[in-house]
Design a protein around this motif. Structure first.
Motif, PDB file in Angstrom:
ATOM      1  N   LEU A 157     -14.702 -48.471 -12.392  1.00 21.81           N
ATOM      2  CA  LEU A 157     -13.834 -49.550 -12.862  1.00 21.81           C
ATOM      3  C   LEU A 157     -13.485 -49.364 -14.335  1.00 21.81           C
ATOM      4  CD1 LEU A 157     -15.459 -52.637 -11.100  1.00 21.81           C
ATOM      5  CD2 LEU A 157     -13.221 -51.640 -10.620  1.00 21.81           C
ATOM      6  N   PHE A 158     -14.463 -48.910 -15.120  1.00 15.16           N
ATOM      7  CA  PHE A 158     -14.209 -48.690 -16.548  1.00 15.16           C
ATOM      8  C   PHE A 158     -13.182 -47.576 -16.751  1.00 15.16           C
ATOM      9  CE2 PHE A 158     -15.364 -47.053 -20.810  1.00 15.16           C
ATOM     10  CZ  PHE A 158     -15.241 -48.238 -21.532  1.00 15.16           C
ATOM     11  N   LEU A 159     -13.288 -46.519 -15.955  1.00 17.03           N
ATOM     12  CA  LEU A 159     -12.347 -45.406 -16.072  1.00 17.03           C
ATOM     13  C   LEU A 159     -10.964 -45.770 -15.551  1.00 17.03           C
ATOM     14  CD1 LEU A 159     -14.599 -42.394 -15.009  1.00 17.03           C
ATOM     15  CD2 LEU A 159     -13.831 -42.983 -17.317  1.00 17.03           C
ATOM     16  N   ALA A 160     -10.873 -46.809 -14.716  1.00 11.98           N
ATOM     17  CA  ALA A 160      -9.572 -47.248 -14.214  1.00 11.98           C
ATOM     18  C   ALA A 160      -8.766 -47.972 -15.284  1.00 11.98           C
ATOM     19  CB  ALA A 160      -9.758 -48.152 -13.001  1.00 11.98           C
ATOM     20  N   GLU A 161      -9.427 -48.393 -16.372  1.00 10.27           N
ATOM     21  CA  GLU A 161      -8.726 -49.059 -17.468  1.00 10.27           C
ATOM     22  C   GLU A 161      -7.890 -48.053 -18.250  1.00 10.27           C
ATOM     23  OE1 GLU A 161      -8.712 -52.210 -17.856  1.00 10.27           O
ATOM     24  OE2 GLU A 161     -10.438 -52.895 -16.689  1.00 10.27           O
ATOM     25  N   THR A 162      -6.944 -48.541 -19.018  1.00  7.79           N
ATOM     26  CA  THR A 162      -6.145 -47.672 -19.875  1.00  7.79           C
ATOM     27  C   THR A 162      -7.009 -47.130 -21.003  1.00  7.79           C
ATOM     28  OG1 THR A 162      -5.449 -49.485 -21.318  1.00  7.79           O
ATOM     29  CG2 THR A 162      -4.088 -49.040 -19.369  1.00  7.79           C
ATOM     30  N   GLU A 163      -6.540 -46.049 -21.596  1.00 10.33           N
ATOM     31  CA  GLU A 163      -7.280 -45.435 -22.699  1.00 10.33           C
ATOM     32  C   GLU A 163      -7.483 -46.424 -23.839  1.00 10.33           C
ATOM     33  OE1 GLU A 163      -9.337 -42.430 -24.761  1.00 10.33           O
ATOM     34  OE2 GLU A 163      -8.718 -42.581 -22.669  1.00 10.33           O
ATOM     35  N   ALA A 182       0.572 -40.550 -24.245  1.00 11.19           N
ATOM     36  CA  ALA A 182      -0.432 -41.531 -24.634  1.00 11.19           C
ATOM     37  C   ALA A 182      -0.378 -42.808 -23.810  1.00 11.19           C
ATOM     38  CB  ALA A 182      -0.287 -41.866 -26.120  1.00 11.19           C
ATOM     39  N   ILE A 183       0.786 -43.141 -23.269  1.00 17.02           N
ATOM     40  CA  ILE A 183       0.891 -44.370 -22.479  1.00 17.02           C
ATOM     41  C   ILE A 183       0.889 -44.089 -20.979  1.00 17.02           C
ATOM     42  CG2 ILE A 183       2.080 -45.609 -24.326  1.00 17.02           C
ATOM     43  CD1 ILE A 183       4.706 -45.140 -22.853  1.00 17.02           C
ATOM     44  N   GLY A 184       0.553 -42.861 -20.618  1.00 14.71           N
ATOM     45  CA  GLY A 184       0.412 -42.530 -19.210  1.00 14.71           C
ATOM     46  C   GLY A 184       1.670 -42.099 -18.500  1.00 14.71           C
ATOM     47  N   GLN A 185       2.739 -41.803 -19.255  1.00 14.58           N
ATOM     48  CA  GLN A 185       4.002 -41.374 -18.640  1.00 14.58           C
ATOM     49  C   GLN A 185       4.087 -39.842 -18.610  1.00 14.58           C
ATOM     50  OE1 GLN A 185       6.191 -43.566 -17.242  1.00 14.58           O
ATOM     51  NE2 GLN A 185       4.580 -45.043 -17.764  1.00 14.58           N
TER      52      GLN A 185
END
Length: 544
Positions: A53-59, A309-312
């Motif tokens: 669950l922690f890794l599912a969060e954004t950086e 950085a924003i996952g794109q």
């Protein structure tokens, strides 16, 4: 006599009752301990899910919560099962190997280990000359970033003689000399990366490469089927990607002491029961570099997402569609940068040394013109300091454009280019090494590295840089901070990164009074929105 018989019967009945009571108490305690052991395993399961669950969060969210590297609030003794009796409370901890200021293993920390700090064995063959032509180790293959569900591989005895340990330690324990930063890569790159490991020899390194390559031709010091067929019992080399690191025990020359070191129970320290084996290893490796064995330096799973950085997804600059490329670049960076990058793709670098403007206002590129082989970027750094000769639409003569990306002020524009551009169309890049967290031995094996560069990186690096420091978000921070030159950085680029998306840790669930504990080693792949478990191994039999 009746009274005596009655007394004897009473004594026998009393003893029987006492024995029955003791047996019942023993069974009761066993049931309690078994229940607590089951609870400890459930605590481990809870810990694994909480990490997912922690890794599912954004950086950004993860960093705000303390990050993944050393986060005691998130990963140390977290209360999972409460109880009125403090001794019966269930807690879980997530631990990983710690590193000292010299970049060597030392103790444990509460956090996750980035798999990119290890050497990806299945990506070794990608690091040879073929990857030199692409400028990326990220010629993505399934074998380099594959997953394994469970399985522990072959197991062998840890017994080893003193003479064997000393013989191994006296040959090839020093890493081979790093390649010159300007000579490029060679077919010996895989061997060089392996040779940096303590205790590695050329014979073992070549044997490992022969084990995983597809051909039957032995390398200079290697071994193929002709060797393994002479063993009793005979067997064939894998000639394909490894399924577990432990499979290396089948490779010629690999022994348990080298693979597992002296830390037999994998708790990150040398216990009294391990002192004898440790003494044998430390006779050849006094710095303790082999206490944890090669398994501490190896992986099969490291990779990083090819996103910003924003996952794109990043902009693929080697695309054939110049119109789309220009639109994406101009929307992201403006017309000047877009014009130069597309002009470079269409024409390649110019030999002209004249100083000309970086753009030509009001002039338009012919975006129907395709990109050329000369203009194909092998890495983003190719754009720095280059000129381009381009003929704009309606012009008869070519115009020389100077690069807007000069060696002065790289700290301003380079983070933007590194974050948004890529020369690799793959969604994931396997095998690159995280220079912010990798141990010294791994760094020393990277082609282009030397003792001075490695020492500077270790002394200045931050294991988990702040989001506010844009330069430290990319491997080029060692260029912008003048640790390496531009030529040296270009040689290092195919091999280095500052963080991957696959993590490893040991999850320990325990009852607070110490009556029960369970321990599991887990590898998570966080490259997608829903992290998945690649590997799970129960270590409870090794103790807490």
């Amino acid at each position: 006599m009746v009274l005596v018989i009655v007394l004897i019967v009473i004594v026998v009945l009393a003893l029987a009752a006492y024995t029955f009571s003791e047996m019942m108490l023993a069974h009761y305690e066993a049931a309690q301990l078994n229940g607590r052991q089951i609870q400890a395993r459930a605590l481990v399961d809870s810990g694994v899910e909480s990490v997912s669950l922690f890794l599912a969060e954004t950086e950004s969210t993860r960093l705000a919560a303390g990050g993944t590297y050393d986060n005691q609030l998130q990963f140390r003794g977290v209360l999972v099962a409460d109880d009125l009796d403090p001794a019966l409370r269930g807690r879980v901890s997530v631990v990983s190997p710690a590193m000292d200021e010299e970049g060597k293993w030392g103790g444990v920390r509460f956090g996750l280990e980035d798999e990119s700090t290890r050497l990806n064995l299945n990506a070794l063959l990608l690091s040879n000359a073929e990857s030199a032509s692409t400028g990326e180790l990220g010629n993505l293959t399934q074998q380099a970033g594959g997953s394994t569900q469970g399985g522990t591989g072959p197991t062998t005895s840890s017994t080893q003689t003193t003479s064997a340990i000393q013989a191994i330690g006296n040959t090839g324990q020093q890493p081979s000399a790093a390649l010159s930063a300007v000579t490029g890569l060679t077919e010996d790159t895989g061997r060089q990366l392996l040779m940096a490991l303590p205790g590695m020899t050329e014979e073992i390194a070549d044997a490992i490469l022969d084990w995983i390559d597809e051909d039957e031709e032995p390398r200079e010091y290697g071994a193929e089927a002709d060797f393994y067929s002479t063993l009793q019992p005979p067997y064939a080399p894998k000639n394909g990607p490894l399924d577990t690191v432990e499979e290396l025990l089948l490779v010629r020359g690999v022994v348990p002491q080298l693979l597992f070191g002296a830390d037999a129970n994998r708790n990150g320290m040398i216990d009294p029961s391990e002192m004898q084996d440790a003494a044998l290893l430390q006779a050849s490796f006094p710095d303790g570099s082999l206490d944890r064995g090669w398994v501490a330096y190896m992986t099969l799973h490291s990779k990083e997402g090819n996103i910003d950085a924003i996952g794109q997804p990043r902009i693929y600059v080697n695309t054939d569609d110049m119109q789309q490329l220009y639109d994406q670049l101009s929307s992201e960076f403006g017309a000047d940068w877009a014009t130069f990058i597309v002009a470079y793709r269409q024409n390649g670098p110019s030999n002209s040394s004249s100083e000309t403007p970086a753009s030509a206002p009001g002039q338009q590129l012919d975006l129907t013109k395709p990109g050329t082989e000369q203009g194909t970027l092998t890495q983003v750094l190719d754009l720095i300091g280059k000129n381009v000769s381009v003929t704009f639409t309606g012009d008869r003569e070519a115009t020389n454009l100077a690069s807007p990306f000069t060696e002065v002020g790289m700290g301003i524009y380079l983070p933007q280019l590194m974050d948004r551009l890529t020369i690799n169309p793959a969604a994931e890049i396997p095998g690159r090494i995280n220079i912010n967290q990798a141990p010294r031995a791994i760094l020393m094996g990277i082609p282009g590295m030397n003792e001075t560069i490695v020492s500077e990186i270790i002394s200045r690096r931050s294991a988990q840089p702040s989001e506010d420091d844009a330069n430290r978000q990319h491997e080029t921070w060692i260029l912008t901070e003048a640790i390496v030159t531009l030529d040296e950085m270009q040689a290092l680029m195919p091999f280095v990164c500052v963080g991957g998306d696959v993590y490893r840790a040991q999850v320990v669930g325990y009852i607070q009074d110490g009556s029960a504990a369970a321990r599991t080693e887990v590898i998570w792949d966080a490259s997608s929105e829903a992290p998945r478990i690649l590997f799970w191994r129960d270590l409870s039999h090794l103790g807490r």
